[in-house]
Design a protein around this motif. Structure first.
Motif, PDB file in Angstrom:
ATOM      1  N   MET A  18       0.868  -1.200   0.000  1.00  0.00           N
ATOM      2  CA  MET A  18       0.000   0.000   0.000  1.00  0.00           C
ATOM      3  C   MET A  18       0.890   1.231   0.000  1.00  0.00           C
ATOM      4  O   MET A  18       1.844   1.321   0.768  1.00  0.00           O
ATOM      5  N   PRO A  19       0.672   2.199  -0.835  1.00  0.00           N
ATOM      6  CA  PRO A  19       1.513   3.395  -0.852  1.00  0.00           C
ATOM      7  C   PRO A  19       1.451   4.095   0.482  1.00  0.00           C
ATOM      8  O   PRO A  19       0.426   4.152   1.129  1.00  0.00           O
ATOM      9  N   PHE A  39     -16.864   5.124  17.817  1.00  0.00           N
ATOM     10  CA  PHE A  39     -16.156   6.038  16.927  1.00  0.00           C
ATOM     11  C   PHE A  39     -15.615   5.276  15.716  1.00  0.00           C
ATOM     12  O   PHE A  39     -15.175   4.126  15.834  1.00  0.00           O
ATOM     13  N   ARG A  40     -15.615   5.919  14.577  1.00  0.00           N
ATOM     14  CA  ARG A  40     -15.001   5.340  13.386  1.00  0.00           C
ATOM     15  C   ARG A  40     -13.489   5.259  13.578  1.00  0.00           C
ATOM     16  O   ARG A  40     -12.882   6.085  14.263  1.00  0.00           O
ATOM     17  N   ILE A  41     -12.864   4.272  12.938  1.00  0.00           N
ATOM     18  CA  ILE A  41     -11.404   4.183  12.865  1.00  0.00           C
ATOM     19  C   ILE A  41     -11.046   3.833  11.430  1.00  0.00           C
ATOM     20  O   ILE A  41     -11.463   2.804  10.909  1.00  0.00           O
ATOM     21  N   GLY A  42     -10.271   4.711  10.773  1.00  0.00           N
ATOM     22  CA  GLY A  42      -9.983   4.462   9.369  1.00  0.00           C
ATOM     23  C   GLY A  42      -8.651   4.966   8.884  1.00  0.00           C
ATOM     24  O   GLY A  42      -8.318   4.776   7.712  1.00  0.00           O
ATOM     25  N   ASP A  43      -7.857   5.609   9.769  1.00  0.00           N
ATOM     26  CA  ASP A  43      -6.569   6.178   9.363  1.00  0.00           C
ATOM     27  C   ASP A  43      -5.489   5.708  10.319  1.00  0.00           C
ATOM     28  O   ASP A  43      -5.687   5.695  11.539  1.00  0.00           O
ATOM     29  N   ALA A  44      -4.351   5.338   9.759  1.00  0.00           N
ATOM     30  CA  ALA A  44      -3.273   4.780  10.569  1.00  0.00           C
ATOM     31  C   ALA A  44      -1.942   5.418  10.198  1.00  0.00           C
ATOM     32  O   ALA A  44      -1.822   6.168   9.230  1.00  0.00           O
ATOM     33  N   GLY A  45      -0.930   5.092  10.975  1.00  0.00           N
ATOM     34  CA  GLY A  45       0.409   5.607  10.708  1.00  0.00           C
ATOM     35  C   GLY A  45       1.366   5.125  11.782  1.00  0.00           C
ATOM     36  O   GLY A  45       1.033   4.303  12.634  1.00  0.00           O
ATOM     37  N   GLY A  46       2.572   5.673  11.734  1.00  0.00           N
ATOM     38  CA  GLY A  46       3.549   5.302  12.741  1.00  0.00           C
ATOM     39  C   GLY A  46       4.960   5.618  12.296  1.00  0.00           C
ATOM     40  O   GLY A  46       5.210   5.977  11.145  1.00  0.00           O
ATOM     41  N   ARG A  47       5.863   5.471  13.252  1.00  0.00           N
ATOM     42  CA  ARG A  47       7.282   5.683  12.950  1.00  0.00           C
ATOM     43  C   ARG A  47       7.829   4.523  12.124  1.00  0.00           C
ATOM     44  O   ARG A  47       8.720   4.705  11.287  1.00  0.00           O
ATOM     45  N   LEU A  48       7.302   3.330  12.350  1.00  0.00           N
ATOM     46  CA  LEU A  48       7.777   2.143  11.637  1.00  0.00           C
ATOM     47  C   LEU A  48       7.044   1.970  10.306  1.00  0.00           C
ATOM     48  O   LEU A  48       5.960   2.523  10.118  1.00  0.00           O
ATOM     49  N   PRO A  49       7.625   1.184   9.397  1.00  0.00           N
ATOM     50  CA  PRO A  49       6.963   0.943   8.113  1.00  0.00           C
ATOM     51  C   PRO A  49       5.619   0.249   8.290  1.00  0.00           C
ATOM     52  O   PRO A  49       5.365  -0.418   9.298  1.00  0.00           O
ATOM     53  N   TYR A  95      -1.909   4.523   5.451  1.00  0.00           N
ATOM     54  CA  TYR A  95      -0.856   4.475   6.469  1.00  0.00           C
ATOM     55  C   TYR A  95       0.192   5.547   6.202  1.00  0.00           C
ATOM     56  O   TYR A  95       0.759   5.622   5.117  1.00  0.00           O
ATOM     57  N   ASP A  96       0.442   6.375   7.202  1.00  0.00           N
ATOM     58  CA  ASP A  96       1.411   7.465   7.092  1.00  0.00           C
ATOM     59  C   ASP A  96       2.646   7.140   7.922  1.00  0.00           C
ATOM     60  O   ASP A  96       2.632   7.271   9.145  1.00  0.00           O
ATOM     61  N   GLN A  97       3.710   6.689   7.254  1.00  0.00           N
ATOM     62  CA  GLN A  97       4.966   6.472   7.971  1.00  0.00           C
ATOM     63  C   GLN A  97       5.717   7.795   8.035  1.00  0.00           C
ATOM     64  O   GLN A  97       5.970   8.431   7.018  1.00  0.00           O
ATOM     65  N   ASP A  98       6.051   8.220   9.249  1.00  0.00           N
ATOM     66  CA  ASP A  98       6.661   9.533   9.412  1.00  0.00           C
ATOM     67  C   ASP A  98       7.480   9.572  10.695  1.00  0.00           C
ATOM     68  O   ASP A  98       7.051   9.048  11.729  1.00  0.00           O
ATOM     69  N   GLU A  99       8.633  10.208  10.643  1.00  0.00           N
ATOM     70  CA  GLU A  99       9.471  10.349  11.839  1.00  0.00           C
ATOM     71  C   GLU A  99       8.811  11.253  12.879  1.00  0.00           C
ATOM     72  O   GLU A  99       9.231  11.279  14.037  1.00  0.00           O
TER      73      GLU A  99
END
Length: 254
Positions: A1-2, A137-147, A155-159
């Motif tokens: 997934m991009p 509550f809805r949950i639909g967006d994710a991310g993290g420091r790790l891939p 998924y938003d990978q970001d420092e």
């Protein structure tokens, strides 16, 4: 997934040990996007303990009462239930349930033990009250420091998901945001969890996430062990319109 790259600036939730901030909600996260309050209500739920006659499978999630169940959108077929140990407790148990085509709910993952806010729960969450908002509550967006561990969610990978300092029990917070799922409380859905917009106003809090457990209570978030966060991320399916149903066990049973 991009991987979706965040446009947010430096994380406002960098902690100092003196503040003992734990959990994203408490971590002054970048003003999360406009919060979608509790998910829209669905048609009236079946009577308590209603089950399918042939398979004896529940048509309502075990432990969830008719009033709470009625708040789960009719189109939702995936629900993470986070059940607290009391209105003022900070230990929680999470289970993931899915609804089949016949309308029966089945547990598909968990139970997982984790934490919620230091002072427990509230149905009128305010910034810095050290309580987790209760509701659906809805949950639909994710991310993290790790891939991306293999989720179907954006998924938003970001420092900028880096955090430091210590929690309420003196435990290190490092790594708490390695994986996160944004809870749609006082944020704009469809954006990175780092987004800072607060549609209900900053006084209503925000930046409430499900994130990696650091061994102690949070300020408003829900936390699960790293392995369980990765499992949750891989299981969540946006096509199922997932929600989190969260609060003390007695309240959820209503």
């Amino acid at each position: 997934m991009p991987v979706r790259k965040s446009t947010a600036t430096a994380l406002a939730c960098a902690l100092s040990a003196a503040l003992a901030l734990t959990g994203c909600g408490a971590l002054r996260l970048p003003a999360a996007a406009p919060a979608h309050g509790p998910a829209a209500a669905s048609p009236k739920a079946p009577a308590p303990d209603a089950r399918d006659g042939a398979n004896r499978a529940p048509v309502r999630i075990p432990g969830i009462g008719p009033r709470t169940h009625a708040r789960i959108p009719g189109s939702t077929t995936q629900a993470l239930v986070v059940s607290g140990d009391g209105p003022d407790g900070s230990i929680a148990t999470a289970t993931l349930h899915e609804r089949d085509a016949a309308g029966r709910w089945h547990r598909v993952a968990g139970p997982w033990t984790g934490h919620n806010a230091l002072r427990g729960w509230t149905d009128d969450h305010m910034a810095d009250d050290l309580r987790s908002p209760m509701g659906v509550f809805r949950i639909g967006d994710a991310g993290g420091r790790l891939p991306d561990p293999g989720t179907r969610l954006p998924y938003d990978q970001d420092e900028e998901f880096t955090v430091s300092g210590t929690g309420f029990l003196g435990e290190p917070l490092e790594g708490s945001f390695d994986y996160v799922v944004a809870i749609d409380y006082n944020r704009v859905p469809g954006r990175t969890p780092l987004d800072k917009e607060r549609p209900l106003g900053p006084e209503r809090g925000g930046g409430v996430w499900i994130h990696v457990d650091h061994g102690g209570p949070t300020q408003a978030c829900v936390s699960l062990l790293r392995a369980h966060m990765a499992e949750l991320l891989r299981a969540l399916d946006p096509a199922r319109e997932p929600v989190v149903v969260m609060g003390p066990a007695a309240a959820l049973a209503g």
